[in-house]
Scaffold this motif. Structure first.
Motif, mmCIF file in Angstrom:
data_model
loop_
_atom_site.group_PDB
_atom_site.id
_atom_site.type_symbol
_atom_site.label_atom_id
_atom_site.label_comp_id
_atom_site.label_asym_id
_atom_site.label_seq_id
_atom_site.Cartn_x
_atom_site.Cartn_y
_atom_site.Cartn_z
ATOM 1 N N THR A 1 89.313 -10.978 71.559
ATOM 2 C CA THR A 1 89.145 -9.610 72.047
ATOM 3 C C THR A 1 89.370 -9.572 73.559
ATOM 4 O O THR A 1 90.078 -8.698 74.068
ATOM 5 C CB THR A 1 87.736 -9.082 71.715
ATOM 6 O OG1 THR A 1 87.533 -9.142 70.302
ATOM 7 C CG2 THR A 1 87.555 -7.651 72.189
ATOM 8 N N GLY B 1 90.972 -5.341 71.046
ATOM 9 C CA GLY B 1 90.815 -5.424 72.499
ATOM 10 C C GLY B 1 91.973 -4.771 73.232
ATOM 11 O O GLY B 1 91.786 -4.024 74.186
ATOM 12 N N ASN C 1 82.663 -7.394 68.801
ATOM 13 C CA ASN C 1 83.504 -8.326 68.057
ATOM 14 C C ASN C 1 82.944 -9.742 68.065
ATOM 15 O O ASN C 1 83.116 -10.486 67.101
ATOM 16 C CB ASN C 1 84.931 -8.292 68.583
ATOM 17 C CG ASN C 1 85.652 -7.030 68.170
ATOM 18 O OD1 ASN C 1 85.138 -6.218 67.406
ATOM 19 N ND2 ASN C 1 86.852 -6.852 68.668
#
Length: 160
Positions: free
Chosen positions: A40, A120, A28
């Motif tokens: 995240t 996440g 990410n």
């Protein structure tokens, strides 16, 4: 105090060990920059907080004891990681747009903060090894004779 130092040491080793959470944070960050990486990591931290609270409340013990439920979480987490990998491959293999006769590089689609946070969080919650980790490790740091829920939350129990 020695219990707290032991907890800090174990926590450091766990945090420094790479795994799926590290991979998705790196992914990410590369897709969306520093902001996406930070969000995240915040999502992963939220997931770990949820696992810790679920462990404190005894919910994780049910997950670990129930093989079908454990496998359901495991397969859901694996399916989510496969989905994210498929989406990344799809984006990478998409042909660039043509404008007139020149090939123009396709602008990178930025990962939004909300999307990075969600990825996440779901990545961490979909990892049943976190449940096993918290269920096996956290109780080691509960003071003898203390209530496990309040002790794991960091509250001090008052002497009777």
């Amino acid at each position: 105090m020695s219990l707290f130092l032991a907890f800090l040491g174990v926590s450091f080793v766990v945090l420094a060990t790479p795994g799926p959470d590290t991979a998705i944070t790196i992914r990410n960050t590369l897709l969306g920059g520093r902001m996406a990486g930070v969000f995240t990591a915040l999502g992963i931290s939220s997931g770990q907080t949820i696992w810790a609270l679920a462990t404190s409340a005894g919910i994780v013990a049910l997950l670990v004891a129930s093989e079908p439920l454990f496998l359901a979480v495991k397969y859901a987490g694996a399916a989510y990681l496969i989905y994210l990998g498929f989406k990344a491959l799809q984006e990478a293999l998409r042909p660039p747009h043509r404008q007139d006769t020149e090939t123009v590089a396709r602008p990178a689609r930025r990962l939004t903060a909300a999307s990075a946070y969600r990825q996440g969080l779901l990545s961490d919650l979909g990892n049943p090894k976190m449940a096993v980790f918290f269920a096996s490790l956290l109780p080691q740091f509960v003071p003898p004779g203390g209530e496990s829920f309040s002790a794991l939350l960091g509250a001090r129990s008052s002497p009777s």
